[in-house]
Write a protein that holds these residues in place. Sequence first.
Motif, short mmCIF file in Angstrom:
data_model
loop_
_atom_site.label_atom_id
_atom_site.label_comp_id
_atom_site.label_asym_id
_atom_site.label_seq_id
_atom_site.Cartn_x
_atom_site.Cartn_y
_atom_site.Cartn_z
N PHE A 1 3.35 2.99 8.58
CA PHE A 1 4.20 2.85 6.67
C PHE A 1 5.61 3.54 6.94
N ARG B 1 3.65 0.79 2.66
CA ARG B 1 3.53 -0.49 3.76
C ARG B 1 3.29 -1.18 2.72
N THR C 1 0.52 -1.28 0.20
CA THR C 1 -0.04 0.02 -0.24
C THR C 1 0.96 1.76 0.16
N LEU C 2 0.40 2.33 -0.69
CA LEU C 2 1.66 3.56 -0.74
C LEU C 2 0.39 4.79 -0.56
N ARG C 3 0.74 5.45 -0.33
CA ARG C 3 0.13 6.47 0.09
C ARG C 3 1.49 8.05 -0.09
N LEU C 4 0.52 8.52 -0.96
CA LEU C 4 1.56 10.35 -1.34
C LEU C 4 1.20 11.59 0.14
N VAL C 5 1.48 11.88 0.58
CA VAL C 5 1.19 12.78 1.99
C VAL C 5 2.53 13.91 1.92
N ASP D 1 2.47 6.35 10.70
CA ASP D 1 0.65 5.68 10.62
C ASP D 1 1.17 4.40 10.91
N ASN E 1 -0.40 14.77 5.90
CA ASN E 1 -1.75 14.92 5.30
C ASN E 1 -1.30 14.03 3.36
N ASP E 2 -2.34 13.45 3.53
CA ASP E 2 -2.58 12.95 1.49
C ASP E 2 -2.81 13.78 0.63
#
Length: 545
Positions: free
Chosen positions: A423, A403, A381-385, A421, A390-391
């Motif tokens: 990640f 993650r 899973t990817l997030r860009l913040v 969090d 904040n996303d």
Amino acid sequence: MTTAKGRATGLRTQLWATGHLLRSRMIGPMRPDRYVGMARILRRYGPHATTGFALAANRRPDGIGLIDERGSLTWQEIQERADALAVGLATLADGPPTSVAILCRNHRGFVDAFLAAGRLGVPALLLNTGFSGPQLADVLEREHATLIVYDEEFAGLVADARARIEGLTEVLSWVDDETATREQPPAELLIDAHRGERPPPTRPGRVVLLTSGTTGTPKGATRSGGGPEELAAMLERIPWHGGETVVVAAPTFHAWGFGQLVIGATMACTIVLRRRFDPEATLAMADEHRATGIAMVPVMLERIMELPAEVLDRYALDSVRFVTCSGSRMRGEAVVAFMDRFGDKVYNSYNATEAGQISVAAPADLRHASDTAGRPVTGTTLRLVDDDGNDVPVGEVGRILVRGASEFDGYTAGDTKASLDGFMVSGDVGRMDADGRLYVVGRDDDMIVSGGENVYPVEVERAIGELSDVREVVVVGVDDEKYGQRLAAYVVPARTEAVSPDDVRAHVKSRLAGYKVPRDVVLLDELPRNASGKVVVRDLPGVGS
């Protein structure tokens, strides 16, 4: 306590992974005793880099496991050599070494050494063949190495390190004349002397991979394997098939090349190695051995496409189903040119030493956008913040958080990657498009603030790379008294006097905002690269300290 929902999810994941392992022929019909042997191996080794080699020997003992410039070895011979070398290494000092450092190019000696370290239950430290003398000494000292296995060509570097590290035991791996008398014992003599012997059984030691260290001293990193789910996630995207032949051109000391070597063994594929990369020789090996896959770093693909057309015309690559690349950013025009000539076979992987495989761009993705890193692999899973965690919206640049199925165990110095969090902070920045494709813009610390304006070098590099007279380019920030930093472009022309600094600046100005035009344009014969193809920024003129 495991819930019913959790058990159901775990079962679905296992079924999904098993399906891909079956389709790839990694799992197939075998004699009953082979299954028993496989279970015994998995109990003994667990999810370790050496496990795949043992499984291949159980599955295809007489099958060709490795081909290099010295000939071929069966999977059983590879196992027997590892046993013999482990016994030999344990006799050289007062008992087994506390670690085995390996400074070898792509050949059987690298495999012998890292498997022998596993047999002894001690860490295998994979060293960069592009190290300078001080870098080698720094890493050996930091990692408390007590024994080093190295190719004879690196004898000078090791001699420099020896002056700083007391009691370092040395073993020569690749030597051109095995009959010559030397102070250090060649590994082949140790193998011959202890052939048929086996060390006491033990759990394999960890493998220590080094980060690229393009801006500083490389860090040692270890990672817990994600098991069959991690392998299945790769097989879902890239068409490996068990028992076939794969050319591993990427340096095996690097996380990417080492991973491809281990995957090849786990799939019981015949692995073809060559000590030094040569673009035409790589094509020749693939055709000669009817390889179905080639693993390399992007600069290798670029060098292949720089060969004259009459040379490229000699090779069909008709047996090849996939060419998988990772390790640095790929030049889009080289990818497209390769696929136009040899077919849509290129798979671009975005990986990190600390996180493993993150995303894969299949040929269709690269046809859509040749600079994409593709979509996250299953289980990741990817997030860009933004800077506040904040996303960010689709299309905007943010820090890449990851993650995945495997866990980063930390650096050997005791520190680890930052997390948010749950990640891991990758250290890269990128953006996602509306179709879920990832684009890696650069390193988080690559961003240049010039006169209060934020600039990511990659967009300037892409603009300069549009010039047909530019072979390669890298853009960095250098200190500036007035602006804090200014942009400097290091350009390798396609031919002598093909492009001028003014041409470069004018082209960027026509494409991008004025503050993104590099004030300095330096023409070079070549960019300084390490053995895995990444540009070593500190070695650029005017950058290194």
